[in-house]
Design an enzyme around this catalytic site. Structure first.
Site: not given
Ligand SMILES: CSC[C@H]1O[C@H](OP(=O)(O)O)[C@H](O)[C@@H]1O
Length: 352
Positions: A49, A84, A195, A235
């Site tokens: 995010a 997004r 991730q 997020d």
């Molecule tokens: C520090 S915010 C990280 C947050 O964003 C990730 O989403 P994505 O990998 O789809 O961008 C995930 O929800 C994380 O917790």
């Protein structure tokens, strides 16, 4: 910062760490125009995010190098805003760029955009360092109660790869490790984009003890008493404290509640959306079914490889986020401290 930043803005290009190649390769990409920046965010080559917010801000600055008239600015904001939907940091950063640039004559916008993007990057790093310090106190208390060790479970990646430095959920963990606290992290792989492997890569590089587990192992580990606390990123946090985060977070919060464990969200105030009254108003991104049908990795020779695990004609759903209701959240760790989900309105900078 003991690592190369996941984002560098040179003024003529944005250099990112291509997170779709990690943990198998550290590949950097140079993004030289608006469409390349938008594609990198959409394809999650840069993700997290706060990081996608900072990247979009740099993308606006990049877009205005040649022309900075109203139509060019509006187009850049629209293209980046469509990448997004869930992470409010993206939309917060673009709104901030619009406020800073709209009043200016076109000839002043490119330089002002670069300044504003740099300010967002600097502020992000400061906020996350403070989140680390506030979360550190909580981990220190748990470690003292746990005869010196504290076992943290986290989900997805909310480390420095998802921000500019420190991370959010991982920031207290890094701070505890740096203080010599015996902290161990259960890292949930986080299907389908895995991730969690990014978190494992980050923590291993910093020497933080970790164990990678399948997402579905979380409940058993908590029931066995092997987890002391769950900390995740977010997020978008709604005004009532309901929090959207990577798909699977809600299930961990349910398991934590059932086992009497504290569950914390770590997020800067730029992730709180006071325009969202509750979690029901948070847009949830639906991503391509291919992400569920395939697993990305590397072959025996270390080359990037994608393995198909489900047939193309199999119906698939791929919601990328879920919402943890405030009733399951022990506290939200922001740059101002740890607060109850219902107390966000009392924090400095809260929009009424
Ligand atoms: C520090 S915010 C990280 C947050 O964003 C990730 O989403 P994505 O990998 O789809 O961008 C995930 O929800 C994380 O917790």
């Amino acid at each position: 910062m003991a690592h190369l930043p996941p984002l560098e803005f040179t003024g003529n290009a944005i250099r990112i760490l291509d997170q779709t190649r990690l943990p198998h390769a550290e590949a950097r990409l140079e993004l030289r125009d608006l469409d390349a920046v938008a594609a990198a965010i959409t394809d999650m080559r840069v993700r997290g995010a706060p990081l996608i917010g900072a990247t979009a801000a740099c993308g606006v600055a990049l877009a205005l190098r040649e022309r900075a008239d109203d139509a060019t600015l509006a187009h850049a904001l629209a293209v980046l805003g469509a990448t997004r939907p869930t992470a409010v940091n993206l939309h917060w950063a673009l709104a901030r760029m619009a406020r800073a640039l709209d009043p200016l004559p076109a000839g002043e916008r490119a330089e002002a955009a670069a300044r504003e993007a740099a300010a967002i990057i600097a502020e992000d790093a400061q906020m996350n360092a403070r989140i680390g310090q506030h979360g550190l106190g909580m981990l220190r208390t748990l470690a003292e109660a746990g005869h010196g060790r504290v076992n943290v479970m986290t989900h997805c990646n909310a480390g420095w790869l998802a921000t500019l430095e420190h991370g959010t959920a991982l920031s207290p963990i890094y701070a505890a490790h740096a203080e010599g606290i015996d902290v161990h992290v259960w890292v949930s792989e986080t299907r389908p984009r895995n991730q969690g492997l990014l978190t494992a890569w980050e923590l291993a590089a910093s020497g933080v003890p970790l164990t990678l587990v399948a997402d579905n192992a979380a409940g058993l580990l908590m029931a066995r008493g092997q987890v002391d606390v769950v900390i995740t990123g977010a997020d978008r946090v709604a005004a009532n404290g309901d929090s959207a985060n990577k798909i699977g977070t809600y299930l961990k919060a349910l398991a934590a509640a059932d086992n009497g464990l504290p569950f914390y969200i770590a997020a800067p105030m730029s992730t709180v959306d006071f325009g969202c009254p509750d979690g029901g108003a948070i847009p949830i991104e639906d991503r391509a079914g291919a992400e569920v049908r395939e697993v990305a990795g590397r072959d025996a020779d270390g080359r990037p490889a994608t393995v198909r695990i489900a047939p193309d004609d199999l119906p698939v759903a791929n919601p990328a986020f879920d919402v943890t209701p405030a009733r399951l959240i022990t506290g939200i760790i922001t740059e101002h401290g740890i607060c109850a989900p219902s107390a966000l309105h009392d924090l400095p900078g809260a929009e009424r």
